[in-house]
Motif scaffolding. Sequence first.
Motif, mmCIF file in Angstrom:
data_model
loop_
_atom_site.group_PDB
_atom_site.id
_atom_site.type_symbol
_atom_site.label_atom_id
_atom_site.label_comp_id
_atom_site.label_asym_id
_atom_site.label_seq_id
_atom_site.Cartn_x
_atom_site.Cartn_y
_atom_site.Cartn_z
ATOM 1 N N SER A 99 0.458 4.429 -19.794
ATOM 2 C CA SER A 99 1.628 5.147 -20.300
ATOM 3 C C SER A 99 2.736 4.173 -20.705
ATOM 4 O O SER A 99 2.799 3.040 -20.241
ATOM 5 C CB SER A 99 2.147 6.137 -19.256
ATOM 6 O OG SER A 99 2.646 5.437 -18.139
ATOM 7 N N ALA A 100 3.603 4.656 -21.575
ATOM 8 C CA ALA A 100 4.667 3.811 -22.132
ATOM 9 C C ALA A 100 5.996 4.091 -21.433
ATOM 10 O O ALA A 100 7.000 4.356 -22.077
ATOM 11 C CB ALA A 100 4.788 4.044 -23.630
ATOM 12 N N ILE A 101 5.993 4.008 -20.114
ATOM 13 C CA ILE A 101 7.233 4.190 -19.366
ATOM 14 C C ILE A 101 7.595 2.866 -18.692
ATOM 15 O O ILE A 101 6.799 1.928 -18.669
ATOM 16 C CB ILE A 101 7.103 5.331 -18.330
ATOM 17 C CG1 ILE A 101 5.987 5.043 -17.326
ATOM 18 C CG2 ILE A 101 6.887 6.659 -19.017
ATOM 19 C CD1 ILE A 101 5.880 6.043 -16.205
ATOM 20 N N SER A 102 8.772 2.802 -18.136
ATOM 21 C CA SER A 102 9.235 1.546 -17.534
ATOM 22 C C SER A 102 8.418 1.205 -16.293
ATOM 23 O O SER A 102 7.807 2.083 -15.660
ATOM 24 C CB SER A 102 10.717 1.649 -17.175
ATOM 25 O OG SER A 102 10.885 2.551 -16.094
ATOM 26 N N GLU A 103 8.429 -0.052 -15.934
ATOM 27 C CA GLU A 103 7.664 -0.513 -14.768
ATOM 28 C C GLU A 103 8.189 0.121 -13.485
ATOM 29 O O GLU A 103 7.420 0.410 -12.570
ATOM 30 C CB GLU A 103 7.722 -2.048 -14.667
ATOM 31 C CG GLU A 103 6.968 -2.767 -15.762
ATOM 32 C CD GLU A 103 5.487 -2.459 -15.748
ATOM 33 O OE1 GLU A 103 4.878 -2.411 -14.664
ATOM 34 O OE2 GLU A 103 4.935 -2.243 -16.837
ATOM 35 N N GLU A 104 9.479 0.338 -13.418
ATOM 36 C CA GLU A 104 10.080 0.954 -12.228
ATOM 37 C C GLU A 104 9.568 2.381 -12.049
ATOM 38 O O GLU A 104 9.199 2.788 -10.948
ATOM 39 C CB GLU A 104 11.600 0.949 -12.364
ATOM 40 C CG GLU A 104 12.324 1.438 -11.133
ATOM 41 C CD GLU A 104 13.821 1.336 -11.286
ATOM 42 O OE1 GLU A 104 14.506 2.291 -10.882
ATOM 43 O OE2 GLU A 104 14.298 0.310 -11.814
ATOM 44 N N ASP A 105 9.513 3.129 -13.155
ATOM 45 C CA ASP A 105 8.994 4.494 -13.097
ATOM 46 C C ASP A 105 7.508 4.510 -12.758
ATOM 47 O O ASP A 105 7.039 5.370 -12.010
ATOM 48 C CB ASP A 105 9.230 5.222 -14.422
ATOM 49 C CG ASP A 105 10.696 5.537 -14.666
ATOM 50 O OD1 ASP A 105 11.469 5.552 -13.690
ATOM 51 O OD2 ASP A 105 11.067 5.765 -15.835
ATOM 52 N N LYS A 106 6.775 3.552 -13.317
ATOM 53 C CA LYS A 106 5.346 3.459 -13.003
ATOM 54 C C LYS A 106 5.152 3.211 -11.512
ATOM 55 O O LYS A 106 4.272 3.814 -10.877
ATOM 56 C CB LYS A 106 4.686 2.328 -13.798
ATOM 57 C CG LYS A 106 4.422 2.653 -15.245
ATOM 58 C CD LYS A 106 3.707 1.505 -15.924
ATOM 59 C CE LYS A 106 3.473 1.783 -17.390
ATOM 60 N NZ LYS A 106 2.763 0.689 -18.064
ATOM 61 N N THR A 107 5.963 2.332 -10.940
ATOM 62 C CA THR A 107 5.854 2.019 -9.520
ATOM 63 C C THR A 107 6.136 3.250 -8.669
ATOM 64 O O THR A 107 5.405 3.535 -7.710
ATOM 65 C CB THR A 107 6.832 0.895 -9.149
ATOM 66 O OG1 THR A 107 6.579 -0.238 -9.982
ATOM 67 C CG2 THR A 107 6.679 0.477 -7.700
#
Length: 172
Positions: A99-107
């Motif tokens: 997905s193309a979301i920020s690394e913080e959101d992915k975490t």
Amino acid sequence: MKTLKILFICLFLSNLNAVAQFGNIYGNRMGGVDRSNQIPQGNEPKEPTLEEIASARNIRVDNIMKQMKEDLTLDDLQYIAIRNELITNSKSIEILIKSAISEEDKTKQFQAIQEKTEKIINSYMNLSQKEKYQLLKEEKALGVDTKKSKKKKTRGTRYKGEQSEAKEKEQD
């Protein structure tokens, strides 16, 4: 005779020059000019197919389940339910990674998926299996492999035991 040799050498060298400039018969360009209309194909890494991804996921989950079944003595129903949950978890993680979301959101989403999976897995286990599972998770977090450490300990004891037996025989 000398003129024949010189003529032969000149023809040979001019032939090499032409091959180096235009490429040889077999398609090896040797850094020369390529006059064909073909586009050179590079060794671009191809993206794995859905079947390859699913196969790799199943192999990974099967290895995890094999270890869990041995360590936790899961029955068939538990095995199937936990395996299905791990496959669903793996699919969710693969989608999250792409997905193309920020690394913080992915975490954050990754942690939420892990917590949800842990709750579901624990719901399928009885009390003793839950305790063993928690111990396995802690050992994994510490990087300790119980089977390897047991093998090293038993090998060392056998060897020391054999040494002490040999010393006793020497003293007799």
